[in-house]
Design a protein around this motif. Structure first.
Motif, PDB file in Angstrom:
ATOM      1  N   LEU A   1      -1.384   1.267  13.124  1.00 54.24           N
ATOM      2  CA  LEU A   1       0.047   1.794  12.643  1.00 54.24           C
ATOM      3  C   LEU A   1       0.088   3.070  12.193  1.00 54.24           C
ATOM      4  CD1 LEU A   1      -0.471   1.548   9.473  1.00 54.24           C
ATOM      5  CD2 LEU A   1       1.014  -0.577   9.954  1.00 54.24           C
TER       6      LEU A   1
ATOM      7  N   VAL B   1       3.414   5.676  11.788  1.00 55.05           N
ATOM      8  CA  VAL B   1       4.115   5.817  10.545  1.00 55.05           C
ATOM      9  C   VAL B   1       4.145   7.379  10.143  1.00 55.05           C
ATOM     10  CG1 VAL B   1       3.803   5.280   8.048  1.00 55.05           C
ATOM     11  CG2 VAL B   1       3.423   3.366   9.740  1.00 55.05           C
TER      12      VAL B   1
ATOM     13  N   GLY C   1      -1.249   9.853  -2.216  1.00 63.52           N
ATOM     14  CA  GLY C   1      -1.991   9.082  -1.461  1.00 63.52           C
ATOM     15  C   GLY C   1      -2.478   9.358  -0.254  1.00 63.52           C
ATOM     16  N   LEU C   2      -3.474  10.152  -0.312  1.00 66.71           N
ATOM     17  CA  LEU C   2      -3.972  10.827   1.085  1.00 66.71           C
ATOM     18  C   LEU C   2      -5.057   9.634   1.445  1.00 66.71           C
ATOM     19  CD1 LEU C   2      -3.917  13.660   2.628  1.00 66.71           C
ATOM     20  CD2 LEU C   2      -6.336  14.020   1.618  1.00 66.71           C
TER      21      LEU C   2
ATOM     22  N   ARG D   1      -5.460   6.750   4.879  1.00 64.91           N
ATOM     23  CA  ARG D   1      -5.261   6.800   6.473  1.00 64.91           C
ATOM     24  C   ARG D   1      -4.110   7.501   6.803  1.00 64.91           C
ATOM     25  NH1 ARG D   1      -7.919   1.187   5.699  1.00 64.91           N
ATOM     26  NH2 ARG D   1      -5.668   1.021   4.526  1.00 64.91           N
ATOM     27  N   ILE D   2      -2.815   7.039   6.390  1.00 58.61           N
ATOM     28  CA  ILE D   2      -1.450   7.461   6.701  1.00 58.61           C
ATOM     29  C   ILE D   2      -1.320   8.960   6.068  1.00 58.61           C
ATOM     30  CG2 ILE D   2       0.879   7.060   6.846  1.00 58.61           C
ATOM     31  CD1 ILE D   2       0.317   4.174   6.591  1.00 58.61           C
TER      32      ILE D   2
ATOM     33  N   ASN E   1      -4.728  11.379  -5.571  1.00 53.33           N
ATOM     34  CA  ASN E   1      -5.342  10.252  -5.166  1.00 53.33           C
ATOM     35  C   ASN E   1      -5.844   9.852  -6.481  1.00 53.33           C
ATOM     36  OD1 ASN E   1      -4.870  10.045  -2.620  1.00 53.33           O
ATOM     37  ND2 ASN E   1      -6.901  10.109  -2.020  1.00 53.33           N
TER      38      ASN E   1
ATOM     39  N   VAL F   1       1.598   6.011  -1.265  1.00 55.50           N
ATOM     40  CA  VAL F   1       0.510   5.184  -1.888  1.00 55.50           C
ATOM     41  C   VAL F   1       0.873   3.629  -1.775  1.00 55.50           C
ATOM     42  CG1 VAL F   1      -0.177   6.687  -3.668  1.00 55.50           C
ATOM     43  CG2 VAL F   1       1.795   5.288  -4.117  1.00 55.50           C
TER      44      VAL F   1
ATOM     45  N   GLY G   1       1.791  -0.039  -2.604  1.00 57.52           N
ATOM     46  CA  GLY G   1       2.751  -0.804  -3.673  1.00 57.52           C
ATOM     47  C   GLY G   1       1.929  -1.390  -4.673  1.00 57.52           C
TER      48      GLY G   1
ATOM     49  N   THR H   1       0.862   1.182  -9.105  1.00 58.61           N
ATOM     50  CA  THR H   1       1.801   2.210  -8.869  1.00 58.61           C
ATOM     51  C   THR H   1       3.295   2.020  -9.080  1.00 58.61           C
ATOM     52  OG1 THR H   1       1.937   1.293  -6.485  1.00 58.61           O
ATOM     53  CG2 THR H   1       0.396   3.272  -6.787  1.00 58.61           C
TER      54      THR H   1
ATOM     55  N   VAL I   1       7.449   7.017   2.368  1.00 51.47           N
ATOM     56  CA  VAL I   1       7.272   6.120   3.166  1.00 51.47           C
ATOM     57  C   VAL I   1       6.316   4.831   2.747  1.00 51.47           C
ATOM     58  CG1 VAL I   1       7.845   7.716   5.071  1.00 51.47           C
ATOM     59  CG2 VAL I   1       5.742   7.668   4.229  1.00 51.47           C
ATOM     60  N   GLY I   2       5.912   4.781   1.313  1.00 51.65           N
ATOM     61  CA  GLY I   2       5.030   3.882   1.013  1.00 51.65           C
ATOM     62  C   GLY I   2       5.574   2.533   0.626  1.00 51.65           C
ATOM     63  N   ARG I   3       6.016   2.557  -0.720  1.00 59.02           N
ATOM     64  CA  ARG I   3       6.838   1.289  -1.273  1.00 59.02           C
ATOM     65  C   ARG I   3       7.891   1.628  -2.133  1.00 59.02           C
ATOM     66  NH1 ARG I   3       5.273  -1.182   2.630  1.00 59.02           N
ATOM     67  NH2 ARG I   3       4.047  -3.036   2.617  1.00 59.02           N
TER      68      ARG I   3
ATOM     69  N   ASP J   1      12.416   5.637   3.417  1.00 56.03           N
ATOM     70  CA  ASP J   1      12.120   4.500   4.419  1.00 56.03           C
ATOM     71  C   ASP J   1      11.968   3.209   3.734  1.00 56.03           C
ATOM     72  OD1 ASP J   1      11.880   3.464   6.925  1.00 56.03           O
ATOM     73  OD2 ASP J   1       9.556   3.017   6.736  1.00 56.03           O
ATOM     74  N   VAL J   2      11.877   3.274   2.129  1.00 54.25           N
ATOM     75  CA  VAL J   2      11.549   1.976   1.745  1.00 54.25           C
ATOM     76  C   VAL J   2      12.493   2.093   0.343  1.00 54.25           C
ATOM     77  CG1 VAL J   2       9.235   1.587   2.588  1.00 54.25           C
ATOM     78  CG2 VAL J   2       9.390   3.145   0.688  1.00 54.25           C
TER      79      VAL J   2
ATOM     80  N   HIS K   1      13.348   0.995   6.517  1.00 51.53           N
ATOM     81  CA  HIS K   1      12.011   0.434   6.641  1.00 51.53           C
ATOM     82  C   HIS K   1      11.410   0.258   8.089  1.00 51.53           C
ATOM     83  CE1 HIS K   1       8.452  -1.794   4.139  1.00 51.53           C
ATOM     84  NE2 HIS K   1       8.145  -0.988   5.173  1.00 51.53           N
TER      85      HIS K   1
HETATM   86  P1  NDP Z   1      -4.975   3.595   2.318  1.00 56.26           P
HETATM   87  O1  NDP Z   1      -5.562   2.648   1.398  1.00 56.26           O
HETATM   88  O2  NDP Z   1      -5.575   4.421   3.464  1.00 56.26           O
HETATM   89  O3  NDP Z   1      -4.245   4.877   1.513  1.00 56.26           O
HETATM   90  C1  NDP Z   1      -4.075   4.675   0.141  1.00 56.26           C
HETATM   91  C2  NDP Z   1      -4.081   6.078  -0.524  1.00 56.26           C
HETATM   92  O4  NDP Z   1      -3.664   5.824  -1.899  1.00 56.26           O
HETATM   93  C3  NDP Z   1      -5.569   6.200  -0.909  1.00 56.26           C
HETATM   94  O5  NDP Z   1      -6.045   7.440  -0.765  1.00 56.26           O
HETATM   95  C4  NDP Z   1      -5.790   5.731  -2.341  1.00 56.26           C
HETATM   96  O6  NDP Z   1      -6.778   6.661  -2.748  1.00 56.26           O
HETATM   97  C5  NDP Z   1      -4.281   6.347  -2.995  1.00 56.26           C
HETATM   98  N1  NDP Z   1      -3.945   5.420  -4.025  1.00 56.26           N
HETATM   99  C6  NDP Z   1      -4.200   3.986  -4.210  1.00 56.26           C
HETATM  100  N2  NDP Z   1      -3.663   3.457  -5.497  1.00 56.26           N
HETATM  101  C7  NDP Z   1      -3.425   4.846  -6.241  1.00 56.26           C
HETATM  102  C8  NDP Z   1      -2.921   5.101  -7.447  1.00 56.26           C
HETATM  103  N3  NDP Z   1      -2.877   4.100  -8.195  1.00 56.26           N
HETATM  104  N4  NDP Z   1      -2.571   6.414  -7.570  1.00 56.26           N
HETATM  105  C9  NDP Z   1      -3.058   7.217  -6.741  1.00 56.26           C
HETATM  106  N5  NDP Z   1      -3.255   7.019  -5.593  1.00 56.26           N
HETATM  107  C10 NDP Z   1      -3.456   6.111  -5.329  1.00 56.26           C
HETATM  108  O7  NDP Z   1      -3.792   3.051   3.080  1.00 56.26           O
HETATM  109  P2  NDP Z   1      -2.678   3.430   4.177  1.00 56.26           P
HETATM  110  O8  NDP Z   1      -2.764   5.022   4.430  1.00 56.26           O
HETATM  111  O9  NDP Z   1      -3.185   2.908   5.332  1.00 56.26           O
HETATM  112  O10 NDP Z   1      -1.263   2.805   3.715  1.00 56.26           O
HETATM  113  C11 NDP Z   1      -0.925   3.269   2.660  1.00 56.26           C
HETATM  114  C12 NDP Z   1       0.398   2.557   2.027  1.00 56.26           C
HETATM  115  O11 NDP Z   1       1.613   3.093   3.310  1.00 56.26           O
HETATM  116  C13 NDP Z   1       0.433   0.979   2.478  1.00 56.26           C
HETATM  117  O12 NDP Z   1      -0.279   0.335   1.382  1.00 56.26           O
HETATM  118  C14 NDP Z   1       1.953   0.684   2.521  1.00 56.26           C
HETATM  119  O13 NDP Z   1       2.490   0.234   1.370  1.00 56.26           O
HETATM  120  C15 NDP Z   1       2.573   1.838   2.994  1.00 56.26           C
HETATM  121  N6  NDP Z   1       3.338   1.668   4.341  1.00 56.26           N
HETATM  122  C16 NDP Z   1       4.460   1.716   4.709  1.00 56.26           C
HETATM  123  C17 NDP Z   1       4.935   1.557   5.874  1.00 56.26           C
HETATM  124  C18 NDP Z   1       6.263   1.794   6.364  1.00 56.26           C
HETATM  125  O14 NDP Z   1       6.945   1.049   7.082  1.00 56.26           O
HETATM  126  N7  NDP Z   1       7.179   2.296   5.601  1.00 56.26           N
HETATM  127  C19 NDP Z   1       4.130   1.316   7.104  1.00 56.26           C
HETATM  128  C20 NDP Z   1       2.546   1.214   6.724  1.00 56.26           C
HETATM  129  C21 NDP Z   1       2.161   1.585   5.607  1.00 56.26           C
HETATM  130  P3  NDP Z   1      -7.733   6.310  -4.099  1.00 56.26           P
HETATM  131  O15 NDP Z   1      -8.146   4.839  -3.853  1.00 56.26           O
HETATM  132  O16 NDP Z   1      -8.444   7.272  -4.406  1.00 56.26           O
HETATM  133  O17 NDP Z   1      -6.476   6.167  -5.286  1.00 56.26           O
END
Ligand code: NDP
Length: 324
Positions: A98, A102, A151-152, A154-155, A174, A205, A207, A211, A232-234, A258-259, A281
């Motif tokens: 996805l 996204v 939250g750098l 995948r997305i 991150n 990032v 949820g 966070t 677009v996270g949570r 979006d959320v 969403h």
């Molecule tokens: P990834 O796990 O690839 O990326 C998450 C990033 O967030 C990582 O770079 C991580 O780095 C960082 N991160 C995690 N926790 C923290 C924190 N406490 N503080 C700072 N940075 C943090 O996930 P994806 O990119 O695949 O997806 C991200 C999120 O997007 C999903 O979990 C989901 O909630 C949301 N999403 C929303 C959608 C929508 O419909 N709106 C659709 C798809 C996803 P590090 O570990 O170094 O902190």
């Protein structure tokens, strides 16, 4: 004859997930994740759960032979994955399939928020272009901005790659600096420092506890009066009251969301603001992408239930294997 393993589907699920589960396994659907809805004599038969709802420790404990929870969605903050790992229950999600959808949606949301395209279309449709003349010039633009990605992953990276094409500088935060040396984005040590350094803050990032409400009044203060916030996270990641206050008092310029904290309920105070662009969403919500997610949900079940490694285990479950 080996009976097919029983897969439980609590609550709503994508149609393709339901169809494939019914075709490939024994399937039991219940209205919500409440163990009392499963007849007592069938509880020990449950080997797997396919869901997109909250799965807490009590629900996991109700099924002594549960082996895998396959989540529809990459975000699995609704699942008690730590407890599942303690019980040796595999948890999988749907990463990667996805990511591009996204990221595309995020770009659209950014431009809609800055340049007011949904409002401009509504203006034309109600006849105001003809009766009142041109739509007012937008006070905001992407030109000249610096983007900050909270939250750098995948997305986040897919969003950054797209924004590269818009020729704007990008920074990120991150918990830890990414070690891949192949991109030029500057790391900021904290979320507040990131917000301070940029005027377009994009939250993607996961949820969950780590966070919860971390995008707060201090972050909006740092983002500043020309700042635009995109989520677009949570919804749980944002202090929604602080965001409404920041938007209505001019502490930040606009938001694209979006959320939300309590979906599908969106506070009226947020909807009443002129400088907010909202989506229900839908970031991954195309038939094509949702079908790919559905297939991954069922492929994870099929792999794990036939004694093979899961395809996409979540981090908490990565060390689990069939001998545990
Ligand atoms: P990834 O796990 O690839 O990326 C998450 C990033 O967030 C990582 O770079 C991580 O780095 C960082 N991160 C995690 N926790 C923290 C924190 N406490 N503080 C700072 N940075 C943090 O996930 P994806 O990119 O695949 O997806 C991200 C999120 O997007 C999903 O979990 C989901 O909630 C949301 N999403 C929303 C959608 C929508 O419909 N709106 C659709 C798809 C996803 P590090 O570990 O170094 O902190």
């Amino acid at each position: 004859d080996n009976p097919k393993p029983l897969v439980l589907i609590p609550g709503k699920i994508n149609d393709r997930v339901r169809e494939r589960v019914k075709a490939e396994f024994d399937c039991l659907e219940i209205e919500r994740a409440d163990a009392s809805l499963v007849p007592e004599h069938r509880r020990s038969e449950v080997r797997a759960i396919a869901s997109m709802t909250v799965i807490d420790a009590a629900f996991i404990n109700a099924f002594e032979n549960l082996s895998i929870i396959s989540n529809f969605g990459v975000g699995y903050d609704g699942i008690d994955a730590v407890h599942a790992a303690l019980r040796n229950v595999m948890v999988t999600n749907t990463p990667d399939v996805l990511t591009d959808e996204v990221a595309d949606t995020t770009i659209a949301l950014i431009l809609n928020t800055l340049r007011e395209f949904p409002k401009a279309e509504a203006y034309l449709r109600v006849g105001k272009w003809a009766s009142q003349g041109n739509y007012p010039l937008t006070s905001l633009t992407l030109r000249g901005r610096t983007a900050g990605i909270f939250g750098l992953g995948r997305i986040g990276l897919a969003i950054a790659r797209r924004l590269d094409g818009f020729d704007i500088p990008i920074r990120y935060h991150n918990r830890s600096k990414r070690q891949d040396i192949s991109f030029p984005y500057r790391y900021e040590e904290s979320l507040v420092e990131l917000a301070d350094a940029v005027d377009l803050l994009i939250c993607v990032v996961p949820g969950g506890e780590g966070t919860e409400k971390v995008v707060n009044a201090e972050v909006f203060e740092a983002l500043g009066p020309n700042g635009v916030f995109i989520n677009v996270g949570r919804g749980s990641t944002v202090d929604e009251e602080a965001m409404i206050e920041a938007l209505s008092s001019g502490k930040i310029a606009a938001a694209g969301l979006d959320v939300f904290a309590d979906e599908p309920n969106v506070p009226q105070a947020l909807l009443d603001l002129p400088n907010v662009c909202v989506l229900p969403h839908v970031a991954s919500a195309s038939i094509d992408t949702r079908n790919k997610m559905a297939n991954l949900v069922v492929d994870n079940l099929a792999a794990w239930l036939s004694g093979n490694p899961a395809l996409t285990p979540v981090s908490e479950a990565r060390s689990l294997n069939h001998d545990d």
